[in-house]
Write an enzyme that holds these catalytic residues in place. Structure first.
Site, PDB file in Angstrom:
ATOM      1  CG  PHE A  12      -1.486   1.238   1.696  1.00 38.18           C
ATOM      2  CD1 PHE A  12      -2.047   2.153   0.798  1.00 38.18           C
ATOM      3  CD2 PHE A  12      -1.431   1.567   3.040  1.00 38.18           C
ATOM      4  CE1 PHE A  12      -2.538   3.377   1.243  1.00 38.18           C
ATOM      5  CE2 PHE A  12      -1.926   2.783   3.491  1.00 38.18           C
ATOM      6  CZ  PHE A  12      -2.468   3.692   2.597  1.00 38.18           C
ATOM      7  N   GLY A  37       1.312  -7.619  -0.498  1.00 40.06           N
ATOM      8  CA  GLY A  37       1.271  -6.633  -1.578  1.00 40.06           C
ATOM      9  C   GLY A  37       0.800  -7.287  -2.868  1.00 40.06           C
ATOM     10  CE1 TYR A 146       3.833  -3.958  11.681  1.00 40.46           C
ATOM     11  CE2 TYR A 146       3.010  -2.550  13.433  1.00 40.46           C
ATOM     12  CZ  TYR A 146       3.422  -2.722  12.124  1.00 40.46           C
ATOM     13  OH  TYR A 146       3.424  -1.641  11.261  1.00 40.46           O
TER      14      TYR A 146
END
Ligand code: NAD
Ligand code: UDP
Length: 317
Positions: A12, A37, A146
């Protein structure tokens, strides 16, 4: 004008960044394994002599022939929906992936930028968040794969700066949205817009009182390039400081789409940060940067993109 190796360039933000780099005269080597992606995001760039696409997983070391002036590490899944689905991939791209990109920068004596995140602040106890705040992260919770990978990414970047005198930039991105987001990405803006366009209930987690501050991708990319070009070493927040509750976001989505969808309240995910808003004093001072596209306009542009992608009719009028 230079040559930039950009990981995550088919994602993105990465696809917008690829285009912006090319527009200003840089050549781009886009390295992406297409985990989250898509080549559709860069279809208009393929075939250009100043754009190369390399399908590669950056957790495996790789080399790039020819000169390289900058290495930008943007590869990483970023949606909380992916944290449970592909946790080990996220940890690997944030750790081994960052290290491989740093080694590439050392080889070429190139400038290095790592895409870090507001998630390094965790569920912040300081509000808004300045770069000097060290954060409040649950090291073993569902978001830790993350958050800690990104915190490691910042740490190893500064270690390379100290050990190898590498010229580094640390970019802390706050919630960014816009065209080229995946409709099924799982993040709030894409979920709510797609639900509104399809006439489905808008899923608000918890009571919707948690806040986020949403930056349109065009503003974000302008800030990223300004940071790349400056000489500041250390983390810099790039985000829009206008803060909204998620319920306010849902209402803005309904206005932007003219949808009749009701709001449906679902359980709040574990460790979901209750508030988030960037302090962008530093970015304003050193970059002269601030965002200009506010939520209603950004949502309208993103809604038009999703309508086209989902083949949904435009609203009347
Ligand atoms: P995205 O998922 O659209 O893009 C990530 C890209 O990285 C994808 O094209 C994916 O295929 C690629 N990728 C993932 N693992 C890879 C690997 N091992 N090797 C090669 N390519 C790999 O997400 P995005 O929102 O565009 O995020 C881009 C970067 O910005 C990420 O590093 C993310 O952590 C960071 N970021 C984004 C936001 C946001 O709001 N969008 C906020 C904070 C930080
Ligand atoms: N959220 C929501 N409905 C959704 C998706 C997300 O209410 O369909 C909430 C989520 O719980 C969080 C906020 O919206 O409080 C932002 O979520 P997002 O996944 O976009 O990004 P985060 O900032 O949490 O990484």
């Amino acid at each position: 004008m230079g040559r930039v190796v950009l990981s995550g360039g088919a994602g993105f933000i990465g696809s917008h960044l690829s285009r912006a780099l090319l527009d200003r005269g840089d050549a781009v080597v886009c390295v992406d394994n297409l985990l989250t992606g898509s080549t559709a995001n860069i279809a208009d760039l393929e075939g250009r002599s100043d754009f190369e696409f390399l399908k590669h997983d950056v957790i495996i070391p790789f080399e790039v022939d020819g000169p390289v002036d900058a290495v930008m590490h943007f590869a990483s899944p970023a949606s909380p929906a992916d944290f449970a689905r592909i946790p080990l991939e996220i940890l690997s791209v944030g750790s081994n992936g960052t290290r491989n990109m740093l080694d590439l920068a050392v080889q070429h004596r190139a400038r290095f930028m790592v895409a870090s995140t507001s998630e390094v602040y965790g569920d912040p106890l300081v509000h808004p968040q300045p770069e000097t705040y060290w954060g409040n992260v649950n090291t073993i919770g569902p978001r830790s794969v993350y958050d800690e990978a990104k915190r490691f990414g910042e740490a190893i970047t500064m270690a390379y700066h100290r050990v190898h005198a590498l010229d580094v930039r640390i970019l802390r991105i706050f919630n960014t949205y816009g065209t080229a987001m995946r409709p099924d990405d799982g993040r709030a803006v894409s979920n709510l817009l797609v639900q509104a366009i399809r006439g489905e209930p808008l899923t608000v987690y918890g009571d919707g009182s948690q806040t986020r501050s949403f930056c349109y991708v065009e503003d974000e990319v302008r800030g990223i390039l300004a940071l790349l070009d400056c000489d500041y070493v250390g983390p810099v927040n790039i985000g829009n400081p206008n803060e909204f509750t998620i319920l306010e976001l849902a209402q803005n989505v309904i206005e932007a789409t003219g949808s009749q969808s009701p709001i449906e309240f679902l359980p709040l995910p574990q460790d979901d940060p209750m508030q988030r808003k960037p302090d962008i004093t530093l970015a304003k001072r050193i970059l002269g940067w601030e965002p200009t596209i506010q939520l209603p306009e950004g949502l309208a542009r993103t809604a038009a993109y999703f309508r086209e992608r989902l083949d949904a009719p435009s609203p009347p009028g």
